[in-house]
Design a protein around this motif. Sequence first.
Motif, PDB file in Angstrom:
ATOM      1  N   GLY A  94     115.102-112.183 -29.679  1.00  0.00           N
ATOM      2  CA  GLY A  94     113.750-111.879 -30.145  1.00  0.00           C
ATOM      3  C   GLY A  94     113.681-110.501 -30.781  1.00  0.00           C
ATOM      4  N   ARG A  95     114.390-109.525 -30.180  1.00  0.00           N
ATOM      5  CA  ARG A  95     114.421-108.179 -30.766  1.00  0.00           C
ATOM      6  C   ARG A  95     115.114-108.216 -32.129  1.00  0.00           C
ATOM      7  N   MET A  96     116.178-109.000 -32.231  1.00  0.00           N
ATOM      8  CA  MET A  96     116.892-109.100 -33.507  1.00  0.00           C
ATOM      9  C   MET A  96     115.989-109.701 -34.587  1.00  0.00           C
ATOM     10  N   ARG A  97     115.182-110.671 -34.212  1.00  0.00           N
ATOM     11  CA  ARG A  97     114.259-111.265 -35.186  1.00  0.00           C
ATOM     12  C   ARG A  97     113.151-110.284 -35.554  1.00  0.00           C
ATOM     13  N   GLN A  98     112.636-109.588 -34.556  1.00  0.00           N
ATOM     14  CA  GLN A  98     111.557-108.634 -34.796  1.00  0.00           C
ATOM     15  C   GLN A  98     112.011-107.484 -35.690  1.00  0.00           C
ATOM     16  N   GLU A  99     113.272-107.062 -35.519  1.00  0.00           N
ATOM     17  CA  GLU A  99     113.793-105.931 -36.296  1.00  0.00           C
ATOM     18  C   GLU A  99     114.363-106.365 -37.643  1.00  0.00           C
ATOM     19  N   GLY A 100     114.312-107.672 -37.940  1.00  0.00           N
ATOM     20  CA  GLY A 100     114.749-108.134 -39.244  1.00  0.00           C
ATOM     21  C   GLY A 100     116.219-108.489 -39.336  1.00  0.00           C
ATOM     22  N   THR A 101     116.937-108.489 -38.209  1.00  0.00           N
ATOM     23  CA  THR A 101     118.338-108.898 -38.226  1.00  0.00           C
ATOM     24  C   THR A 101     118.446-110.406 -38.387  1.00  0.00           C
ATOM     25  N   LEU A 102     117.489-111.131 -37.804  1.00  0.00           N
ATOM     26  CA  LEU A 102     117.398-112.584 -37.950  1.00  0.00           C
ATOM     27  C   LEU A 102     116.166-112.919 -38.775  1.00  0.00           C
ATOM     28  N   VAL A 103     116.246-114.040 -39.488  1.00  0.00           N
ATOM     29  CA  VAL A 103     115.094-114.459 -40.298  1.00  0.00           C
ATOM     30  C   VAL A 103     113.943-114.861 -39.377  1.00  0.00           C
ATOM     31  N   ALA A 104     112.748-114.793 -39.908  1.00  0.00           N
ATOM     32  CA  ALA A 104     111.559-115.093 -39.111  1.00  0.00           C
ATOM     33  C   ALA A 104     111.547-116.536 -38.626  1.00  0.00           C
ATOM     34  N   GLU A 105     112.230-117.436 -39.371  1.00  0.00           N
ATOM     35  CA  GLU A 105     112.245-118.853 -39.014  1.00  0.00           C
ATOM     36  C   GLU A 105     113.227-119.188 -37.896  1.00  0.00           C
ATOM     37  N   ALA A 106     114.025-118.231 -37.467  1.00  0.00           N
ATOM     38  CA  ALA A 106     115.026-118.487 -36.423  1.00  0.00           C
ATOM     39  C   ALA A 106     114.348-118.940 -35.137  1.00  0.00           C
ATOM     40  N   ASP A 107     114.812-120.060 -34.576  1.00  0.00           N
ATOM     41  CA  ASP A 107     114.270-120.590 -33.322  1.00  0.00           C
ATOM     42  C   ASP A 107     114.986-119.893 -32.168  1.00  0.00           C
ATOM     43  N   ILE A 108     114.352-118.887 -31.614  1.00  0.00           N
ATOM     44  CA  ILE A 108     114.976-118.055 -30.585  1.00  0.00           C
ATOM     45  C   ILE A 108     115.311-118.854 -29.339  1.00  0.00           C
ATOM     46  N   ASP A 109     114.424-119.734 -28.930  1.00  0.00           N
ATOM     47  CA  ASP A 109     114.675-120.542 -27.734  1.00  0.00           C
ATOM     48  C   ASP A 109     115.927-121.404 -27.914  1.00  0.00           C
ATOM     49  N   GLN A 110     116.026-122.051 -29.069  1.00  0.00           N
ATOM     50  CA  GLN A 110     117.166-122.918 -29.329  1.00  0.00           C
ATOM     51  C   GLN A 110     118.471-122.117 -29.393  1.00  0.00           C
TER      52      GLN A 110
END
Length: 214
Positions: A157-173
């Motif tokens: 979730g931190r990686m997505r929030q900081e822009g390392t992962l795209v916003a569409e990334a399903d963190i749970d999965q």
Amino acid sequence: MTPTDTASTPGAVPARPRHTAAGRRTRERIVKTAAELIYRKGVAGTSIPDVQQAARVSASQIYHYFGDKTELVRAVIAYQVEQTIEGQQPHLDRLDSFQALRAWCDAVVTAQERHDCAGGCAIGSLASELVETCEPLRGDLARAFDRWETPIRAGLGRMRQEGTLVAEADIDQLASALLAAVQGGLLLSQVRRSSQPLRAAIEAAIGHVERFAA
């Protein structure tokens, strides 16, 4: 000896009285001893008298803290997941990049190699033995894996929030995929006495996460 069903709601931990500091230490010793025995011999191969003798306590002391064997095994599950997370905590707390993901996974591999890949995962071993034979404990095992998956999910979730992962990334999965890779890899490494399957499974899972790199 296998755990027996309790009269309480499945998955619910019966309320126990508060204990003194000495009482808490005794309870902790019983749980730690039971965890060590069960890790080596399994739940079915570990009896209450085995725990009593190894922990140097009386049967009445064990039943003072635990209503039956199921309740003791429930405490062992909670103990093992906390031990597992505690050992990985420094890395789990810093999951905020692909480099940090690999550092965590390298630490898991190194821990297995330190024990010559013997023993496997304490939580996974409990699940393999109990999940189809003791329904009251299945919920505890599910919560144990959820507890382990939570910091992985938070890191992603931190990686997505900081822009390392795209916003569409399903963190749970993605978190479930990483934990599943670790579990499957630990089992194969235990069977083959080689860390290669664990490393391969982890690399594949991280490669999948990298598909969602921003």
